[in-house]
Write a protein that holds these residues in place. Structure first.
Motif, short mmCIF file in Angstrom:
data_model
loop_
_atom_site.label_atom_id
_atom_site.label_comp_id
_atom_site.label_asym_id
_atom_site.label_seq_id
_atom_site.Cartn_x
_atom_site.Cartn_y
_atom_site.Cartn_z
N ILE A 67 0.84 -1.19 0.00
CA ILE A 67 0.00 0.00 0.00
C ILE A 67 0.88 1.24 0.00
CG2 ILE A 67 -1.91 -1.12 1.22
CD1 ILE A 67 -0.91 0.25 3.79
N ALA A 68 0.27 2.40 -0.27
CA ALA A 68 0.97 3.67 -0.18
C ALA A 68 0.84 4.21 1.24
CB ALA A 68 0.38 4.66 -1.17
N TRP A 69 1.91 4.88 1.71
CA TRP A 69 1.88 5.47 3.05
C TRP A 69 2.74 6.73 3.06
CZ3 TRP A 69 -1.73 3.54 5.98
CH2 TRP A 69 -1.84 3.96 7.31
N PRO A 70 2.33 7.77 3.81
CA PRO A 70 3.12 9.01 3.84
C PRO A 70 4.50 8.77 4.45
CG PRO A 70 1.36 9.07 5.48
CD PRO A 70 1.11 7.86 4.64
N ILE A 71 5.53 9.32 3.81
CA ILE A 71 6.91 9.09 4.24
C ILE A 71 7.13 9.50 5.68
CG2 ILE A 71 9.22 10.06 3.95
CD1 ILE A 71 9.00 9.61 1.01
N GLN A 72 6.54 10.64 6.09
CA GLN A 72 6.81 11.13 7.43
C GLN A 72 6.16 10.28 8.51
OE1 GLN A 72 4.91 12.68 5.23
NE2 GLN A 72 3.20 13.81 6.15
N LYS A 73 5.36 9.29 8.12
CA LYS A 73 4.75 8.38 9.07
C LYS A 73 5.36 6.98 9.00
CE LYS A 73 1.77 11.16 11.00
NZ LYS A 73 1.80 11.45 12.45
N ILE A 74 6.62 6.93 8.59
CA ILE A 74 7.36 5.67 8.50
C ILE A 74 8.66 5.82 9.27
CG2 ILE A 74 8.61 4.10 6.96
CD1 ILE A 74 6.59 4.87 4.78
N ASP A 75 8.97 4.84 10.11
CA ASP A 75 10.24 4.81 10.82
C ASP A 75 11.00 3.54 10.45
OD1 ASP A 75 10.50 7.17 12.26
OD2 ASP A 75 9.20 6.46 13.86
N ILE A 76 12.20 3.71 9.90
CA ILE A 76 13.04 2.55 9.63
C ILE A 76 13.66 2.09 10.94
CG2 ILE A 76 15.10 1.74 8.41
CD1 ILE A 76 14.48 3.74 6.22
N ILE A 77 13.61 0.79 11.19
CA ILE A 77 14.08 0.26 12.47
C ILE A 77 15.10 -0.83 12.23
CG2 ILE A 77 11.95 0.81 13.70
CD1 ILE A 77 11.08 -2.08 13.35
N ASN A 78 15.85 -1.14 13.31
CA ASN A 78 16.77 -2.27 13.29
C ASN A 78 16.01 -3.53 13.70
OD1 ASN A 78 18.97 -0.61 12.60
ND2 ASN A 78 19.23 -0.04 14.75
N GLN A 79 16.70 -4.62 13.79
CA GLN A 79 16.05 -5.86 14.15
C GLN A 79 15.46 -5.83 15.55
OE1 GLN A 79 15.42 -8.56 12.22
NE2 GLN A 79 16.15 -7.21 10.61
N SER A 80 16.05 -5.02 16.44
CA SER A 80 15.52 -4.91 17.80
C SER A 80 15.30 -3.44 18.10
CB SER A 80 16.52 -5.50 18.81
OG SER A 80 16.73 -6.86 18.54
N PRO A 81 14.22 -2.84 17.57
CA PRO A 81 13.97 -1.43 17.78
C PRO A 81 13.78 -1.10 19.25
CG PRO A 81 12.01 -2.49 16.95
CD PRO A 81 13.11 -3.51 16.88
N LYS A 82 14.27 0.07 19.64
CA LYS A 82 14.13 0.51 21.02
C LYS A 82 13.61 1.93 21.04
CE LYS A 82 17.80 -2.48 22.81
NZ LYS A 82 19.03 -2.53 23.58
N ARG A 83 12.71 2.18 21.95
CA ARG A 83 12.15 3.51 22.10
C ARG A 83 13.06 4.33 22.99
NH1 ARG A 83 7.93 4.28 18.56
NH2 ARG A 83 7.34 6.03 19.85
N VAL A 84 12.91 5.64 22.89
CA VAL A 84 13.76 6.54 23.63
C VAL A 84 13.44 6.56 25.12
CG1 VAL A 84 13.10 8.93 24.04
CG2 VAL A 84 14.91 8.43 22.47
#
Length: 264
Positions: free
Chosen positions: A144-161
């Motif tokens: 599907i299409a999605w707005p770029i600013q609403k996409i986060d590229i993550i690593n295999q183990s994403p961590k929040r701040v």
């Protein structure tokens, strides 16, 4: 539910009839197989983001802040609700080529083709619904299409701040797990040393390997979601083709130097 054709309008959107066009080659928000640009939409009813519509009786005034919303790679991504800041799915990023087709419709600018691999909030509305798909659950295993600013590229183990520093003048680059405290509200100081507060927002990530509009964040910086623009014509720290001033960044994320981020 209101529909244009057979497609649900969805939240955060308005149905408008195009009477006058000043930029005929500008892309429409939700292109169809027959309407890609505003010139082609003349006299037709189309969907448009509600926050990009100004009623006639407001034309004499200027809004305080005007929201402004560009490698094919199977990067793993988090997909964020286009009407909020909630993560609604996980998937893969495949293209940002505006001319590439999604369901026989050109992708257009400021968008990406993503494949939904895991649904987290099944009732979240799609950015560009179709007769066959209107929620993120409908799009499972689909592109599907999605707005770029609403996409986060993550690593295999994403961590929040998890900002650990108690000093109001800096943000720690140390990370904590997703179980830690939620995103912290902050103010952004002018990164060119005027000392002025130019925006309010929330720190989303401080991982140097995380990306902001496909550019690595780097050391001593934070990824901040901009909620309020205080000085709209203040320049951002790292301008790009889409975001030059803080008013352009409203409703999206920017990189900001840690010593110019203050928690509130």
């Amino acid at each position: 539910m209101y529909k244009i054709g057979r497609v649900p309008l969805g939240p955060g959107a308005a149905a408008v009839i195009v009477n006058v066009v000043t930029k005929a080659d500008a892309y429409v928000w939700r292109p169809t197989t027959t309407i890609f640009s505003l010139g082609q939409a003349m006299g037709s009813k189309i969907a448009w983001p509600a926050d990009k519509v100004i009623l006639d009786n407001d034309q004499g005034t200027t809004p305080e802040s005007h929201t402004s919303v560009s490698s094919a790679s199977p990067d793993k991504i988090l997909i964020i609700d286009w009407t909020s800041d909630d993560v609604i799915a996980e998937g893969g990023l495949f293209s940002t080529d505006p001319k590439q087709l999604v369901n026989n419709i050109p992708l257009g600018p400021n968008a990406a083709i993503v494949k939904i691999e895991k649904v987290l909030k099944k009732n979240a509305y799609l950015w560009r619904p179709s007769p066959e798909m209107s929620t993120i659950a409908d799009a499972l295993h689909q592109s599907i299409a999605w707005p770029i600013q609403k996409i986060d590229i993550i690593n295999q183990s994403p961590k929040r701040v998890s900002p650990l520093s108690s000093s109001p003048q800096s943000v720690s680059n140390s990370l904590d797990t997703a179980k830690s405290s939620p995103e912290k509200k902050c103010i952004l100081l002018d990164c060119f040393n005027s000392g002025k507060t130019i925006a309010e927002g929330r720190v989303v990530f401080t991982n140097p390997e995380d990306r902001v509009h496909f550019v690595p964040l780097g050391e001593n910086a934070s990824k901040v979601f901009v909620l309020v623009a205080k000085i709209g014509d203040a320049k951002v720290w790292r301008p790009n083709a889409e975001v030059e001033f803080i008013s352009d960044a409203l409703g999206t994320t920017v990189a900001w130097p840690n010593d110019k981020v203050i928690f509130v």
